[in-house]
Design an enzyme around this catalytic site. Structure first.
Site, PDB file in Angstrom:
ATOM      1  N   PHE A 154      36.465  45.176  38.103  1.00  0.00           N
ATOM      2  CA  PHE A 154      35.428  44.262  38.570  1.00  0.00           C
ATOM      3  C   PHE A 154      36.089  42.970  39.030  1.00  0.00           C
ATOM      4  CE2 PHE A 154      33.491  47.092  35.551  1.00  0.00           C
ATOM      5  CZ  PHE A 154      32.192  47.305  35.993  1.00  0.00           C
TER       6      PHE A 154
ATOM      7  N   THR B 278      37.161  50.927  35.571  1.00  0.00           N
ATOM      8  CA  THR B 278      36.678  50.257  36.777  1.00  0.00           C
ATOM      9  C   THR B 278      37.177  48.822  36.807  1.00  0.00           C
ATOM     10  OG1 THR B 278      34.688  51.635  36.997  1.00  0.00           O
ATOM     11  CG2 THR B 278      34.615  49.449  38.009  1.00  0.00           C
TER      12      THR B 278
END
Length: 298
Positions: free
Chosen positions: A196, A194
């Site tokens: 961020f 992921t």
């Protein structure tokens, strides 16, 4: 001379440590979430402040209750985190200051040694459930997938529900909530990670290894409109890294384009391209220039 350089380096490290220790980094909590892991990775010495949802993190940074807001933007398996994207496009003037890429490894947690056939419900954040869709269909075909506010709150939901419930969460959450790890690394796709972004009142100064994010739309559609606009980058040898679109929200069929490309907004050719894109677009927003994060190998 070497001793002086060593002293200067130690002093710089001390100054950075003092700055970092005071930095308040907000994240999607509670402790144990992947957002917390990303915050700890980004600023190990900072003060990490949990919030109940992504919008609350952003609003706290806007009001300067925290210094920076770390929020998930996209996942390599499931794509954009639309809550964050829409906040950036429509509802905040914070800028992207840094980015963090975190490997995502998911675990199946239970309260004990319950048999798989006895598990009737699995709790997790919708993104985590989507990242384990094939696993759930294969290993727990009779279990219902139920959304939780976060992967950590999924453990709480599991406990409230009872012994026939399970949760998909992280190893860190298992440690924090003292849950039993039934199976590890259950994500469907190896290399799941992921991205961020860290939002703040201003973006980052140039580092020589930067990227820039912008968004724009057009009042009227026409042949080659988007192509010609993106050509402002190509004509100057600027490499585009990503493009996506989101609904403009006020009318059907109208979209806002979000793009990332290499370079800092202060670079000569980037600044020229930004000026030309701004002229072509009906609305334009600079989301920030910031250092490119290292992407962990799949």
């Amino acid at each position: 001379m070497n001793a002086m350089r060593g002293s200067a380096r130690k002093f710089a490290e001390w100054v950075w440590g003092m700055r970092s220790a005071r930095t308040r980094v907000g994240y999607l909590g509670p402790p144990g979430t992947f957002s917390e892991q990303a915050a700890r990775s980004y600023d190990p010495l900072g003060r990490h402040v949990p919030f109940g949802d992504i919008e609350s993190v952003v609003r706290a940074a806007e009001k300067e209750k925290i210094d920076e807001a770390l929020v998930p933007l996209e996942n390599s398996t499931e794509g954009p985190v639309t809550v964050t994207t829409d906040l950036l496009l429509h509802r905040t003037d914070l800028q992207i200051r840094r980015e963090v890429i975190l490997p995502i490894h998911l675990c199946l947690l239970t309260e004990g040694g319950v048999d798989f056939d006895e598990i009737r419900v699995v709790y997790s954040h919708p993104q985590a459930l989507a990242q384990c869709r094939d696993y759930l269909a294969r290993r727990l075909p009779k279990a219902e997938a139920v959304a939780s506010l976060s992967t950590v709150r999924a453990v709480d939901d599991m406990r409230i529900d009872g012994p026939s419930a399970a949760a998909i969460s992280s190893m860190r959450a298992a440690e924090v909530r003292h849950a039993f790890v039934r199976e590890g690394q259950i994500e469907d796709i190896p290399g799941n990670r992921t991205r961020f972004v860290v939002l703040a009142q201003r973006d980052h100064e140039p580092t020589g290894r930067d990227k820039t994010s912008i968004c724009f739309d057009f009042a009227a559609d026409g042949p080659g409109t988007l192509y010609q606009t993106l050509g402002e980058l190509a004509n100057r040898g600027i490499n585009m890294l990503k493009i996506e679109s989101r609904p403009e929200k006020t009318s059907l069929g109208r979209y806002i384009f979000l793009i990332d490309f290499e370079g800092h907004r202060t670079d000569r050719f980037v600044a020229e391209a930004l000026d030309r894109i701004r002229e072509r677009a009906s609305s334009f927003k600079l989301l920030g220039s910031y250092p490119k994060a290292s992407d962990p190998a799949p």
